[in-house]
Write a protein that holds these residues in place. Structure first.
Motif, PDB file in Angstrom:
ATOM      1  N   LEU A   2       0.808  -1.216   0.000  1.00 43.94           N
ATOM      2  CA  LEU A   2       0.000   0.000   0.000  1.00 43.94           C
ATOM      3  C   LEU A   2       0.848   1.276   0.000  1.00 43.94           C
ATOM      4  CD1 LEU A   2      -2.895  -0.987   2.427  1.00 43.94           C
ATOM      5  CD2 LEU A   2      -2.882  -1.006  -0.081  1.00 43.94           C
ATOM      6  N   ASP A  19      -1.297   3.666  -4.981  1.00 37.86           N
ATOM      7  CA  ASP A  19      -2.360   4.552  -4.503  1.00 37.86           C
ATOM      8  C   ASP A  19      -3.483   3.757  -3.848  1.00 37.86           C
ATOM      9  OD1 ASP A  19      -1.059   6.843  -5.357  1.00 37.86           O
ATOM     10  OD2 ASP A  19      -2.007   6.782  -7.335  1.00 37.86           O
ATOM     11  N   ALA A  20      -3.931   2.718  -4.512  1.00 37.84           N
ATOM     12  CA  ALA A  20      -4.991   1.855  -4.002  1.00 37.84           C
ATOM     13  C   ALA A  20      -4.814   0.474  -4.622  1.00 37.84           C
ATOM     14  CB  ALA A  20      -6.363   2.414  -4.349  1.00 37.84           C
ATOM     15  N   SER A  35      -6.796  -3.472  -4.907  1.00 33.71           N
ATOM     16  CA  SER A  35      -8.011  -4.239  -4.655  1.00 33.71           C
ATOM     17  C   SER A  35      -7.712  -5.447  -3.765  1.00 33.71           C
ATOM     18  CB  SER A  35      -8.633  -4.715  -5.972  1.00 33.71           C
ATOM     19  OG  SER A  35      -7.872  -5.780  -6.521  1.00 33.71           O
ATOM     20  N   GLN A  84     -12.434   1.211   0.625  1.00 35.18           N
ATOM     21  CA  GLN A  84     -13.387   1.823  -0.298  1.00 35.18           C
ATOM     22  C   GLN A  84     -14.139   0.707  -1.004  1.00 35.18           C
ATOM     23  OE1 GLN A  84     -10.815   4.217  -2.799  1.00 35.18           O
ATOM     24  NE2 GLN A  84     -11.202   6.018  -1.533  1.00 35.18           N
ATOM     25  N   THR A 123     -11.373  -1.793  -2.497  1.00 32.71           N
ATOM     26  CA  THR A 123      -9.979  -1.386  -2.605  1.00 32.71           C
ATOM     27  C   THR A 123      -9.511  -0.844  -1.255  1.00 32.71           C
ATOM     28  OG1 THR A 123     -10.620   0.795  -3.425  1.00 32.71           O
ATOM     29  CG2 THR A 123     -10.062  -0.849  -5.068  1.00 32.71           C
ATOM     30  N   TYR A 124      -8.207  -0.893  -1.071  1.00 33.49           N
ATOM     31  CA  TYR A 124      -7.590  -0.461   0.180  1.00 33.49           C
ATOM     32  C   TYR A 124      -6.493   0.535  -0.128  1.00 33.49           C
ATOM     33  CZ  TYR A 124     -10.049  -4.485   1.957  1.00 33.49           C
ATOM     34  OH  TYR A 124     -11.037  -5.379   2.279  1.00 33.49           O
ATOM     35  N   LEU A 125      -6.356   1.511   0.757  1.00 33.92           N
ATOM     36  CA  LEU A 125      -5.248   2.443   0.648  1.00 33.92           C
ATOM     37  C   LEU A 125      -4.741   2.784   2.040  1.00 33.92           C
ATOM     38  CD1 LEU A 125      -7.476   5.020   0.948  1.00 33.92           C
ATOM     39  CD2 LEU A 125      -7.152   4.982  -1.466  1.00 33.92           C
ATOM     40  N   THR A 131      -3.679   5.165   4.945  1.00 30.72           N
ATOM     41  CA  THR A 131      -4.008   6.513   5.404  1.00 30.72           C
ATOM     42  C   THR A 131      -2.708   7.260   5.689  1.00 30.72           C
ATOM     43  OG1 THR A 131      -4.058   5.857   7.725  1.00 30.72           O
ATOM     44  CG2 THR A 131      -6.145   5.685   6.491  1.00 30.72           C
TER      45      THR A 131
END
Length: 100
Positions: free
Chosen positions: A25, A29-30, A32, A63, A74-76, A78
């Motif tokens: 990550l 950016d993001a 899945s 998200q 999707t995951y990003l 923070t």
């Protein structure tokens, strides 16, 4: 001195899976759920458990959306997650340098 360095390690990243998730990550950016699963070779349940733990710490943002009729999660990382991970890596590097 060693105990001081060890105290700076972040327990959230002690797991190989969580360390791997955050590494992916940090440079994307993001990503899945399916991409993470494939990249890391984790089962659905194992990946979901580690992602949930990182999300609860505020290190990962989830998200959920639909692409056509298919759900896509999707995951990003923070900003707090990026900082915590960078701090963890710096502590790890300092520990390794001190151990040499």
């Amino acid at each position: 001195m060693t105990n001081d360095l060890l105290a700076r390690f972040n327990k959230a990243f002690e797991s190989k899976a969580r360390l791997s998730i955050m590494s992916v990550l940090m440079v994307n950016d993001a990503v899945s759920f399916n991409e993470l699963k494939e990249l890391l070779g984790l089962t659905d349940g194992n990946l979901a458990t580690h992602l949930r733990a990182l999300e609860e710490q505020g290190y990962v943002l989830v998200q959920k959306q639909f692409v056509g009729r298919k759900p896509n999660t999707t995951y990003l990382a923070t900003e707090a997650g990026k900082q915590a991970f960078a701090d963890h890596l710096n502590a790890l590097e300092a520990f390794i340098r001190g151990a040499v």
